[in-house]
Design a protein around this motif. Structure first.
Motif, PDB file in Angstrom:
ATOM      1  N   LEU A 298       1.031  -2.663  -3.424  1.00 13.44           N
ATOM      2  CA  LEU A 298       1.980  -1.589  -3.755  1.00 13.44           C
ATOM      3  C   LEU A 298       1.987  -0.557  -2.628  1.00 13.44           C
ATOM      4  CD1 LEU A 298       3.782  -0.267  -6.037  1.00 13.44           C
ATOM      5  CD2 LEU A 298       1.733   1.016  -6.676  1.00 13.44           C
ATOM      6  N   LEU A 299       3.182  -0.113  -2.285  1.00 12.82           N
ATOM      7  CA  LEU A 299       3.321   0.949  -1.285  1.00 12.82           C
ATOM      8  C   LEU A 299       3.344   2.299  -2.006  1.00 12.82           C
ATOM      9  CD1 LEU A 299       3.965   1.678   1.754  1.00 12.82           C
ATOM     10  CD2 LEU A 299       6.379   1.670   1.060  1.00 12.82           C
ATOM     11  N   PRO A 359       5.649   2.378   8.287  1.00 15.49           N
ATOM     12  CA  PRO A 359       4.382   1.976   8.915  1.00 15.49           C
ATOM     13  C   PRO A 359       3.308   3.040   8.683  1.00 15.49           C
ATOM     14  CG  PRO A 359       5.979   2.663  10.585  1.00 15.49           C
ATOM     15  CD  PRO A 359       6.707   2.642   9.284  1.00 15.49           C
ATOM     16  N   PRO A 360       2.050   2.647   8.849  1.00 16.99           N
ATOM     17  CA  PRO A 360       0.982   3.635   8.635  1.00 16.99           C
ATOM     18  C   PRO A 360       1.193   4.878   9.492  1.00 16.99           C
ATOM     19  CG  PRO A 360       0.041   1.457   8.887  1.00 16.99           C
ATOM     20  CD  PRO A 360       1.510   1.319   9.186  1.00 16.99           C
ATOM     21  N   LEU A 368      -1.754  -1.738   6.450  1.00 17.74           N
ATOM     22  CA  LEU A 368      -0.401  -2.273   6.656  1.00 17.74           C
ATOM     23  C   LEU A 368       0.185  -2.747   5.332  1.00 17.74           C
ATOM     24  CD1 LEU A 368      -0.985  -4.351   9.894  1.00 17.74           C
ATOM     25  CD2 LEU A 368       0.531  -2.363   9.666  1.00 17.74           C
ATOM     26  N   PHE A 369       1.506  -2.719   5.250  1.00 12.32           N
ATOM     27  CA  PHE A 369       2.184  -3.293   4.088  1.00 12.32           C
ATOM     28  C   PHE A 369       3.192  -4.303   4.600  1.00 12.32           C
ATOM     29  CE2 PHE A 369       5.314  -3.825   0.819  1.00 12.32           C
ATOM     30  CZ  PHE A 369       4.599  -3.756  -0.369  1.00 12.32           C
ATOM     31  N   ASP A 370       2.970  -5.568   4.261  1.00 10.58           N
ATOM     32  CA  ASP A 370       3.888  -6.617   4.703  1.00 10.58           C
ATOM     33  C   ASP A 370       4.910  -6.898   3.626  1.00 10.58           C
ATOM     34  OD1 ASP A 370       2.701  -7.050   7.178  1.00 10.58           O
ATOM     35  OD2 ASP A 370       1.128  -8.305   6.289  1.00 10.58           O
ATOM     36  N   GLY A 371       6.112  -7.245   4.067  1.00  8.62           N
ATOM     37  CA  GLY A 371       7.120  -7.676   3.105  1.00  8.62           C
ATOM     38  C   GLY A 371       7.967  -6.537   2.571  1.00  8.62           C
ATOM     39  N   VAL A 372       8.724  -6.888   1.539  1.00  2.00           N
ATOM     40  CA  VAL A 372       9.667  -5.935   0.957  1.00  2.00           C
ATOM     41  C   VAL A 372       9.005  -5.211  -0.213  1.00  2.00           C
ATOM     42  CG1 VAL A 372      11.881  -5.709  -0.236  1.00  2.00           C
ATOM     43  CG2 VAL A 372      11.616  -7.389   1.618  1.00  2.00           C
TER      44      VAL A 372
END
Lengths: 395, 421
Positions: A298-299, A359-360, A368-372
């Motif tokens: 989760l972002l 991005p961070p 990092l957060f990959d994807g949608v």
């Protein structure tokens, strides 16, 4: 899906990075976003100052501009941008039925008049008489109106014709957490079809810094990365100026007029930990549970202020709460007080709309957060009191 | 009995009332004074009067916090009113429900500024205050600088649930607090809520600021005669202090715990004015819309309103505009509806006014006595109203419209009833 889902259909944003959703999105996703700072004007404090603003773009009458100080101009300007962005600016019928909840503190006092009274008081015993003497002769009547909390909303009514209802909530970050929560509840219950909600904070005034540092909350030795401010000597907060307004609209109303939405607000929760009793981390954990977060990564767009206790508690609760990639936005924009929660929600909405993560901000600490990002969390844990979170999803 | 109103929403009952004004502490003292036409307006003794054009006010001078500054006094006014309301509601000191607090925007006061300035070492004027803050060994002044402080003190003391809301809609704030509490109950977010309006901000600076806007009466010679709503020689409002609290509750919840129903909040209406920061639209349309919206929200017709608790500030503009708005909504009948102004006796309690006047409105219905508009010796011929002149009147009143209008284009109206639907 429901006709009464709460959609974000307009964003008005002014911060040290400029104005408008696009400018903000490109600034924070370029990977090179550097905080914009001024460390001299209010030394030893560092602030994130406002950009140059052509007020006439949203406040066409110079007479209206003259009736406001910067805080009100900034809010009225951002509110106008949000209405423009939602395609409602100048739609008199829509604005006359639009509800409004503004979060505000007091406005800017006259530094010259206050300063003159304080200096004169060094040599005078009759201070009550002194206050009367100076204020009756030197205070400008318009400035009183520029200081009244509810006059930001009043100016938005006058300049943008939003007149369905007008409420002003007070009390630092908590005021805008309650404002967004109330606005969403009004739409969900069918009480409102569209609501203008937001705040502005103008930090470039000694009283606005005093409101933090009487509690020892401000950094005093320049800017440092947000998540490591508890290792410094200061209080952890670097402030910024911002105006942030959102147009929230029911799905039914937005769809009926073919208006695109950035995101939907799935849920808003608020908290009120009794911090002296040590309940803050538990309260944040309780709020995360109430939000029913999705499984998986989760972002989170975090409004963490940098204030040591609150920021540590949030970091602890979020890292225990699952696979959450946190972005501390105060590192870029400064802490913008009443506008903090609206800013976090606005940036979360931009992530949903752009189907992309920020991005961070602080590499090495923020993962990092990959994807949608299918869901994005927005948090604001008040530097001193009040906690709030919203979970956003695609509209 | 039906638990819902004409729109299917929970009916909202009043189960507790508390009040403090310049007339005294508590419902019985206030009601006795109000119905005997007594004025609480007097010459100011709290601060020096040099250079001031207005030297009278309805300050609350009999409390421990009366000379402790606007924040401390506003808290004590709210605290006393809340305690009385919660006790009457039979809740044993804890509300266990949300709080909606109408209070003035209170900044750090001059005494604190002078003390800080004296403690500073470097810098001039306001910058010296920051220097003092950095050197301070404690954070004693911090709470006074935060706008959420008063609500937090109340929240901790009375077991408020969740994040309390502090609000300002200027002189309509007290009515807005009641409106927001009512709406939260109607949306089903809570069974009960505490609505408070409190204002202890009659400082020299507040007086000067309102004077600069030419809003205050300068009829200082006979303070008790200065507030004269609807009179020809009215010349401004009289600044005042007070606090009022209402425990609101879904009718269902109130009945099921055996609470006494003191009245019903039937309808809330509002409309913002986009004309001017301090003046209302010449055609009165926002105020007319707010009055109509409140009556409509109550599921009533204008001819069902039995009494109007007027905003009635005693400013030339308000009273004229209010009369025009009421005439537009009620037509010819307005000349026969009693319309009185509590402010003729207690002055304008600003952020508290809407709540103070709601408490008096409920008491009006319960006691069957309409408080008068005092100082009505020289009627304004342009305002044809039955203002209940000078002497209280026995009357059976089953529904009240209470108006609140404020700077910044705020117009909020409440309709209250003696009995549930």
């Amino acid at each position: 899906m429901s006709e009464r889902d709460v959609l974000i259909t307009g964003l008005g944003l002014v911060t040290c990075f400029g104005e408008g959703p696009e400018a903000h999105w490109s600034a924070i996703t370029s990977g090179e976003a550097e905080p914009r700072l001024d460390s001299t004007r209010f030394a030893p404090y560092t602030i994130h100052p406002l950009p140059e603003i052509d007020w006439g773009r949203q406040i066409p009458k110079r007479g209206d501009q003259r009736q406001m100080e910067t805080w009100q101009r900034l809010g009225t300007y951002a509110a106008g941008m949000a209405l423009d962005d939602a395609g409602l600016k100048g739609d008199e019928e829509a604005c006359a039925r639009m509800d409004m909840i503004v979060s505000a503190a007091g406005g800017e006092r006259d530094v010259e008049v206050d300063g003159a009274i304080l200096e004169a008081a060094r040599t005078r015993e009759d201070r009550g008489v002194l206050v009367n003497e100076k204020l009756t002769t030197e205070l400008r009547p318009t400035l009183f109106l520029a200081q009244l909390s509810n006059l930001l909303a009043g100016n938005i009514s006058i300049v943008h014709k939003v007149t369905g209802s007008s409420h002003t909530f007070m009390g630092e970050e908590g005021s805008s957490i309650a404002a967004i929560q109330t606005a969403a509840a009004r739409i969900r219950s069918g009480q409102s079809s569209h609501v203008l909600v937001g705040a502005s904070f103008q930090t470039e005034h000694p009283d606005m810094l005093l409101g933090y540092d009487l509690g020892g909350f401000l950094e005093r030795e320049g800017w440092r990365p947000l998540w490591s401010r508890d290792q410094g000597k200061g209080g952890g907060v670097v402030t910024g100026s911002a105006g942030v307004f959102l147009v929230l609209e029911s799905r039914a109303r937005a769809e009926a007029r073919g208006q695109k939405a950035y995101a939907a607000i799935r849920n808003v929760v608020s908290g009120y930990a009794d911090r002296p009793l040590g309940g803050l981390t538990a309260e944040i954990t309780r709020m995360l549970a109430d939000l029913e977060l999705p499984s998986g990564p989760l972002l989170a767009i975090s409004g963490a202020s940098g204030a040591h206790e609150a920021t540590t508690a949030e970091r602890d609760a979020l890292s225990a709460g699952g696979d959450i990639a946190v972005r501390g936005i105060a590192a870029l924009f400064g802490h913008v007080k009443e506008a903090q929660f609206p800013l976090a929600v606005a940036l979360a909405a931009l992530c949903i709309a752009n189907r992309s993560a920020v991005p961070p901000v602080e590499t090495g600490v923020e993962t990092l957060f990959d994807g949608v990002p299918e869901r994005v969390l927005a948090t604001t844990i008040g530097y001193h009191r009040a906690e709030g979170m919203a979970l956003l999803e695609p509209a | 009995m039906k638990m819902t109103d004409h729109k299917g929403r929970p009916q909202v009952a009043v189960t507790g009332l508390g009040i403090v004004t310049s007339l005294g502490k508590g419902k019985s003292d206030n009601w006795a004074a109000l119905t005997s036409g007594k004025s609480g307006i007097h010459s100011i003794t709290r601060f020096p009067l040099d250079h001031l054009s207005t030297t009278i006010a309805g300050t609350v001078d009999f409390l421990e916090a009366s000379d402790k500054g606007a924040g401390a006094l506003t808290f004590q006014l709210a605290d006393l009113a809340a305690a009385e309301a919660i006790e009457q509601a039979g809740l044993d000191g804890r509300i266990d429900a949300p709080l909606f607090l109408a209070s003035p925007p209170v900044e750090i006061d001059w005494n604190a500024r002078f003390a800080l300035h004296a403690a500073g070492v470097e810098g001039e004027g306001c910058n010296r205050l920051l220097d003092a803050a950095r050197r301070a060994e404690n954070h004693d002044l911090f709470p006074a600088s935060q706008f959420g402080t008063i609500a937090e003190q109340l929240a901790r003391k009375y077991g408020v649930r969740g994040l309390p809301i502090t609000l300002s809609t200027a002189c309509a704030s007290g009515a807005t607090a009641i409106q927001l509490a009512t709406e939260a109950i109607r949306r089903g977010e809570c069974e009960r809520a505490l609505a408070i309006g409190a204002d202890g901000s009659a400082t020299a600076e507040a007086l000067i600021r309102f004077s600069l806007l030419s809003a205050l009466s300068t009829q200082n010679e006979r303070p008790e005669k200065a507030s004269k709503p609807f009179s020809k020689d009215r010349d401004g409002f009289v600044l005042a202090e007070g606090g009022a609290a209402l425990v609101l509750e879904s009718l269902d919840s109130a009945l099921s715990r055996g609470a006494e129903i003191l009245g019903i909040i039937r309808g809330c209406g509002e409309r913002a004015d986009d004309f001017h920061r301090t003046r209302s639209k010449p055609d009165g349309s926002p105020a007319i819309a707010a009055v109509s919206a409140a009556i409509e929200d109550a599921g009533m017709r204008p001819d069902e309103i039995g009494y109007v608790n007027a905003h009635g500030t005693s400013t030339p503009e308000n009273d004229k505009m209010e009369h025009m708005s009421l005439s537009a909504v009620f037509g010819e009948r307005i000349r026969h509806i009693p319309v009185s102004s509590n402010k003729s006796m207690i002055g304008h309690t600003l952020s508290a006014a809407g709540a103070v006047e709601a408490v008096f409105s409920i008491l009006t219905m319960r006691e069957g006595v309409i408080p008068p508009t005092i100082n009505y010796d020289n009627p304004d011929p342009a305002i044809e109203l039955d203002v209940v002149p000078n002497v209280a009147r026995q009357a059976s009143v089953s529904s009240v419209l209470s108006n609140s209008f404020g700077f910044g284009g705020q117009n909020t109206c409440l309709v209250m009833a003696r009995e549930p639907v």
